[in-house]
Design a protein around this motif. Structure first.
Motif, PDB file in Angstrom:
ATOM      1  N   THR A   1      33.494  36.398  49.630  1.00 40.13           N
ATOM      2  CA  THR A   1      33.282  37.854  49.585  1.00 40.13           C
ATOM      3  C   THR A   1      34.360  38.555  48.762  1.00 40.13           C
ATOM      4  O   THR A   1      34.435  39.781  48.778  1.00 40.13           O
ATOM      5  CB  THR A   1      33.268  38.439  51.011  1.00 40.13           C
ATOM      6  N   VAL A   2      35.181  37.777  48.058  1.00 35.92           N
ATOM      7  CA  VAL A   2      36.322  38.323  47.311  1.00 35.92           C
ATOM      8  C   VAL A   2      36.150  38.011  45.828  1.00 35.92           C
ATOM      9  O   VAL A   2      35.684  36.919  45.475  1.00 35.92           O
ATOM     10  CB  VAL A   2      37.647  37.704  47.831  1.00 35.92           C
ATOM     11  N   PRO A   3      36.513  38.931  44.908  1.00 33.57           N
ATOM     12  CA  PRO A   3      36.434  38.628  43.477  1.00 33.57           C
ATOM     13  C   PRO A   3      37.244  37.390  43.118  1.00 33.57           C
ATOM     14  O   PRO A   3      38.298  37.117  43.704  1.00 33.57           O
ATOM     15  CB  PRO A   3      37.026  39.888  42.819  1.00 33.57           C
ATOM     16  N   ALA A   4      36.762  36.622  42.147  1.00 35.56           N
ATOM     17  CA  ALA A   4      37.380  35.346  41.785  1.00 35.56           C
ATOM     18  C   ALA A   4      38.790  35.501  41.243  1.00 35.56           C
ATOM     19  O   ALA A   4      39.574  34.547  41.282  1.00 35.56           O
ATOM     20  CB  ALA A   4      36.506  34.624  40.764  1.00 35.56           C
ATOM     21  N   ASP A   5      39.142  36.687  40.739  1.00 37.35           N
ATOM     22  CA  ASP A   5      40.486  36.878  40.181  1.00 37.35           C
ATOM     23  C   ASP A   5      41.517  37.245  41.246  1.00 37.35           C
ATOM     24  O   ASP A   5      42.643  37.610  40.923  1.00 37.35           O
ATOM     25  CB  ASP A   5      40.472  37.946  39.081  1.00 37.35           C
ATOM     26  N   ARG A   6      41.145  37.139  42.522  1.00 45.22           N
ATOM     27  CA  ARG A   6      42.060  37.420  43.630  1.00 45.22           C
ATOM     28  C   ARG A   6      42.138  36.196  44.543  1.00 45.22           C
ATOM     29  O   ARG A   6      41.410  36.108  45.540  1.00 45.22           O
ATOM     30  CB  ARG A   6      41.617  38.647  44.412  1.00 45.22           C
ATOM     31  N   PRO A   7      42.992  35.231  44.239  1.00 45.84           N
ATOM     32  CA  PRO A   7      43.110  34.046  45.099  1.00 45.84           C
ATOM     33  C   PRO A   7      43.779  34.390  46.432  1.00 45.84           C
ATOM     34  O   PRO A   7      44.539  35.368  46.539  1.00 45.84           O
ATOM     35  CB  PRO A   7      43.985  33.101  44.273  1.00 45.84           C
ATOM     36  N   ALA A   8      43.509  33.597  47.436  1.00 39.90           N
ATOM     37  CA  ALA A   8      44.159  33.778  48.745  1.00 39.90           C
ATOM     38  C   ALA A   8      45.640  33.450  48.625  1.00 39.90           C
ATOM     39  O   ALA A   8      46.023  32.492  47.952  1.00 39.90           O
ATOM     40  CB  ALA A   8      43.510  32.875  49.776  1.00 39.90           C
ATOM     41  N   HIS A   9      46.481  34.254  49.265  1.00 45.36           N
ATOM     42  CA  HIS A   9      47.916  33.942  49.283  1.00 45.36           C
ATOM     43  C   HIS A   9      48.432  33.664  50.683  1.00 45.36           C
ATOM     44  O   HIS A   9      49.507  33.080  50.846  1.00 45.36           O
ATOM     45  CB  HIS A   9      48.733  35.056  48.618  1.00 45.36           C
ATOM     46  N   SER A  10      47.687  34.033  51.731  1.00 43.07           N
ATOM     47  CA  SER A  10      48.125  33.690  53.088  1.00 43.07           C
ATOM     48  C   SER A  10      46.954  33.823  54.044  1.00 43.07           C
ATOM     49  O   SER A  10      45.986  34.545  53.785  1.00 43.07           O
ATOM     50  CB  SER A  10      49.279  34.591  53.551  1.00 43.07           C
TER      51      SER A  10
END
Length: 243
Positions: A51-60
């Motif tokens: 559900t998140v844009p691909a240019d925003r990776p998970a950081h925590s």
């Protein structure tokens, strides 16, 4: 190197899309009696990431195990879109089985931006190639470990895991443990998938790390262990995990 273990793990993260930010995951047929916590963490992260844009990776991520899961029952994941900011995105994901909540996760994502970096020095340890593969350890310790330990090692065989002092599986010391691990077989160049795999791996040895300094391990029949909460911080992992 056999590609099957990597393919089998990747298949775990191919969630069904049920619509309206809802997804469904399944467990492998060889799961045994208990649902592995790392699987739920990873699948929930996959659901939230979709559900998140691909240019925003998970950081925590921060998560809680609420009830024991049943590997014979599908897991439903419902994602709540908490925040979509200019740089950060927050998602909450709740996992249920037959209407009961078994797990909850909150993950934060960030637009790729430059920033400060630092890392502690890596501790001294033997090269992984100099250590026995987990498959060999299964045979060496067969008959000396309780059934839960054998099930754990069979799951670990899906990975290329090398334990620096494997005798601690039988007679734990108070010095801690060092373990090398990676997925067996090549992986796609997909940062979101690599993050999910790291989440899957992250719950595999933590309880034993905490117990071994007390001269115990997770296979001690006198104690009962379970994951209650979980936290993971992710850096730039594509190249490190994808090799």
């Amino acid at each position: 190197m056999d590609d099957a273990p990597a393919s089998n793990l990747i298949a775990l993260f191919d969630l069904e899309n049920l619509g309206e930010d809802r997804f469904r995951g399944h467990s492998p047929a060889s799961s045994g009696r208990h649902l592995y916590g790392g699987q739920v963490v990873a699948q929930a992260l996959v659901a939230a990431t979709r559900t998140v844009p691909a240019d925003r990776p998970a950081h925590s991520l921060h998560a809680y195990f609420v009830l024991a899961g049943d590997p014979q029952i599908p897991i439903d994941f419902a994602v709540e879109r908490i925040r979509d900011g200019r740089s950060f995105t927050t998602r909450r994901c709740v996992a249920t089985q037959q209407g009961r909540t078994i797990f909850s996760l909150e993950a934060s994502y960030q637009l790729r931006e430059e920033g400060f970096e630092h890392a502690a020095a890596m501790p001294q340890a033997p090269d992984p190639e100099s250590l026995e593969p987990i498959n060999d350890l299964v045979e060496r310790f067969r008959g000396f470990l309780p059934t839960p330990a054998e099930h754990w090692m069979q799951r670990a065989c899906a990975l290329d895991m090398r334990i620096v002092a494997p005798e601690t599986l039988v007679a734990p010391n108070r010095l801690g443990q060092f373990i090398w691990f990676r997925v067996q077989g090549p992986l796609p160049n997909d940062e979101a998938l690599h993050a999910a795999l790291l989440a899957y791996l992250s719950d595999m040895t933590l309880l034993n790390t905490a117990l071994i300094v007390h001269g115990r391990n997770i296979f001690d029949p006198k104690i009962k262990v379970a994951s209650l909460d979980h936290a993971l911080w992710l850096g730039s992992i594509t190249n490190r995990i994808g090799r």
